[in-house]
Design an enzyme around this catalytic site. Structure first.
Site, mmCIF file in Angstrom:
data_model
loop_
_atom_site.group_PDB
_atom_site.id
_atom_site.type_symbol
_atom_site.label_atom_id
_atom_site.label_comp_id
_atom_site.label_asym_id
_atom_site.label_seq_id
_atom_site.Cartn_x
_atom_site.Cartn_y
_atom_site.Cartn_z
ATOM 1 N N ASP A 120 0.810 -1.452 -0.116
ATOM 2 C CA ASP A 120 0.033 0.177 -0.176
ATOM 3 C C ASP A 120 0.941 1.241 -0.159
ATOM 4 O OD1 ASP A 120 -1.631 2.032 0.495
ATOM 5 O OD2 ASP A 120 -2.316 1.405 2.510
ATOM 6 N N LYS A 167 3.098 11.427 -3.531
ATOM 7 C CA LYS A 167 2.041 10.802 -4.242
ATOM 8 C C LYS A 167 1.134 11.774 -4.739
ATOM 9 C CE LYS A 167 -1.578 7.314 -3.272
ATOM 10 N NZ LYS A 167 -2.091 6.375 -2.269
ATOM 11 N N GLU A 207 -7.310 0.757 -4.080
ATOM 12 C CA GLU A 207 -7.279 0.775 -2.584
ATOM 13 C C GLU A 207 -8.329 0.247 -2.159
ATOM 14 O OE1 GLU A 207 -5.649 4.650 -1.686
ATOM 15 O OE2 GLU A 207 -3.567 4.302 -2.545
ATOM 16 N N ASP A 250 -12.507 5.711 1.780
ATOM 17 C CA ASP A 250 -11.234 5.660 2.132
ATOM 18 C C ASP A 250 -10.431 7.198 2.256
ATOM 19 O OD1 ASP A 250 -8.298 5.595 1.951
ATOM 20 O OD2 ASP A 250 -8.363 4.139 0.428
#
Ligand code: AMP
Length: 615
Positions: free
Chosen positions: A8, A70, A171, A193
């Site tokens: 992850d 990211k 994810e 999420d």
């Protein structure tokens, strides 16, 4: 084949897991933590660090510490998000030759995939040292809402890190995999999420090992960091009011403030009030200034309520796209550290009309799901069928800059669309094609993925040539394009500029650089270890000379002293081979001191023994 690990790759933290006897397990890093900060820091001597050491360095050297890379993956420099990130990040964000957002540390530029690769490499090391074997293959997760460029950039990061990225999975799908691994009956699940930098909502149907994503929506630039930033703003203005000093002008102070703000936010998830203390945060002519203030949970909630509300729009959108009503959702899964905030949980409960499922760890569930997918590919657990969807519509630009959709969002992938292109003037020798992803009507408002030309086209009146272009979205959500001239049946070669922002040559060059870095890194470590050993030996030898000078033959002492001097010189010059050689030489000559000493002890003992027997 070795294990296929699940990674992850988070905005704030990353987590790695593998499957052990059919069960997913998170691998702790050598410091004992189950997640590792996705932070890379660069020291003056070129040494780079990843993880918690890097995060700590960020406090003192914010300009050479890269957080939240990211958020820049697959972005062009001019994009609103990249500009926003550039304003907030303590490091420099610059424009690459191709117009992408890169990072500059000192005089070196790094592409976001390169920095992400450093984090991936660290996660691989964590797995390798735990498993005691080489790891070459991984499943890497991305936010469901990532577009093609962001996915391609993630795959490029894997390549640079020397990992074969077997699949990119979303994810929320990964979270659902970990949750519903043994689910036999059909269930409708909403995965909410909210991580450090991104928000995703996905609606899935799970039954008998088939995980079918019905819809997905989200915001790739909404997360815990926005909450931190809002808190930093509040604390900075409180401080400015009381001291007249604006901490926003001081990068180091700002970074300290950011750390504290995040800590306070965490504390307020379990307490109702917290204190923020930052001694010596600034100074003026009247002396040093300290930031000391109290913050209530309710104050934080008022401050960030609007940010959390921004997640609800996509929730409604995802339900509409899936054609499912709120009350038809059986389970709500919370993923991402930010869902620990009580207000997030209550807003989600209010929205769906039921309490979220609590038995999964929001920080670990994604990596665990990725590991399960890896194990399924490796044949270790039963194959599960993942039916993901493309989060954004794919299309081309047509006359007047209008965006023409070919594959609408939420289409199950892999999928394919074909379109016939032709010429608009007589004897046109090529047809330009511009591929984009997004939901807006005009091309310029969407993300440009690639521009290419179909050529050569044989001279013909307009509208006669027929070129069929096929757009594929693979199971990773990555777009591929091919073309065929229907007149000649010839495949058209299409040169698509790599949408990760890096060409194959770029990736090759970066891998070579990384390998060279590894070699210099190993050399640096070897030199440090040798220095250590040499300094320890110098210490004991110098002490031995000082203490035993009287009891050891002069020539032995002189030799040792000369060798000590040589070793000092070699350390200063920093030549590893010379240090090793002179270290060995000194070891041998220093032994002579011991020999002489023990020899004299023996002689003394012997002499003593003889004296006793004489008497
Ligand atoms: P992730 O990207 O899933 O690692 O999520 C990281 C985000 O969760 C960061 O913004 C953290 O500050 C936030 N976070 C972690 N723990 C907590 C907590 N106990 N309360 C509130 N936010 C948290």
């Amino acid at each position: 084949m070795g294990k296929i690990i699940g990674i992850d790759l988070g905005t704030t933290n990353s987590c790695v897991a593998f499957v052990d006897n059919g069960e997913p397990r998170v691998i702790p890093n050598p410091e004992g933590s189950r997640t590792t900060p996705s932070v890379v820091s660069f020291a003056k001597d070129g040494e780079r660090r990843v993880g918690s050491v890097a995060k700590r360095q960020g406090v003192t050297h914010p300009e050479s510490t890269v957080f939240a890379i990211k958020r820049l993956m697959g972005l062009s420099f001019d994009s609103e998000q990249a500009q926003k990130h550039a304003r907030l990040a303590p490091y420099r964000v610059v424009e690459s030759e191709r117009g992408d957002a890169w990072v500059q540390i000192e005089d070196k530029r790094y592409s976001p995939p390169e920095i992400s690769a450093m984090v991936l490499e660290k996660m691989r090391e964590v797995a390798e040292s735990f498993l005691g074997e080489d790891v070459t293959d991984a499943i890497v997760t991305v936010p469901a809402y990532f577009n093609d460029a962001q996915r391609s950039a993630t795959i490029a990061a894997g390549k640079i890190a020397g990992l074969e990225v077997r699949r990119i999975i979303n994810e929320p799908t990964a979270a659902a995999l970990a949750y519903g691994f043994e689910e036999k009956e059909g269930k409708r699940v909403a995965v909410y999420d909210l991580g450090g930098g991104t928000f995703d909502i996905s609606i899935l149907e799970i039954a008998n090992g088939v995980f079918s994503v019905k819809s997905t929506a989200g915001d790739t630039h909404l997360g815990g960091e926005d909450i931190d930033n809002a808190l930093v703003e509040e604390l900075a203005s409180r401080f400015q009011k009381s001291s007249g000093i604006d901490l926003r002008d001081d990068r180091v102070a700002l970074q300290r403030l950011k750390e504290q703000a995040e800590k306070a936010k965490h504390e307020l998830s379990s307490s109702l009030e917290t204190e923020i203390n930052l001694p010596f945060i600034a100074s003026d002519e009247t002396g040093p200034k300290h930031l000391e203030t109290k913050l209530k949970r309710s104050e934080l909630e008022i401050l960030v309520s609007e940010i959390v509300d921004r997640t609800l729009g996509p929730c409604g959108q995802a339900l509409t796209d899936a054609g499912i009503k709120r009350e038809e959702i059986d389970e709500i899964l919370l993923v991402g550290g930010q869902t620990r905030m009580p207000m997030v949980q209550s807003k989600v409960s209010d929205f769906f009309g039921k309490a979220p499922y609590k038995r999964v760890n929001p920080d670990e569930v994604v990596a665990m799901g990725a590991a399960l997918q890896g194990a399924a590919l490796a044949g270790e657990v039963e194959e599960m069928l993942l039916l993901d969807v493309t989060p954004l519509s794919l299309g081309v630009e047509t006359g007047g800059g209008v965006f023409h959709k070919l594959i609408p969002r939420n289409t199950t992938v892999p999928t394919r669309a074909r379109e016939i292109f032709t010429t608009s003037v007589d004897n046109q020798s090529f047809v330009p094609i511009h591929v984009l992803q997004g939901e807006r009507e005009m091309s310029e408002d969407n993300k440009s993925l690639a521009k290419f030309e179909l050529a050569p086209i044989l001279p013909a009146p307009r509208g006669v040539p027929e070129i069929e272009v096929t757009f594929d979205i693979d199971a990773d959500g990555v777009v591929n394009v091919s073309a065929k001239d229907l007149g000649t049946s010839r495949e058209q070669a299409i040169r698509v500029v790599a949408s990760s922002g890096l060409s194959e040559e770029d990736i090759k060059r970066i891998i070579e650089e990384a390998d060279a870095y590894k070699t210099t890194d190993e050399k640096r470590r070897e030199l440090a270890e040798l220095r250590n050993a040499a300094e320890a030996l110098l210490y004991t030898s110098e002490r031995a000379v000082a203490e035993c000078r009287e009891m050891v033959p002069e020539d032995v002492v002189a030799q040792v002293e000369a060798d000590i001097e040589t070793l000092h010189q070699c350390i200063e010059n920093g030549d590893a081979i010379a240090i090793r050689d002179s270290l060995e030489t000194l070891e041998l000559s220093a032994y002579k001191i011991a020999e002489a000493m023990y020899g004299s002890v023996d002689l003394e003992a012997q002499a003593e023994g003889e004296a006793q027997s004489d008497s």
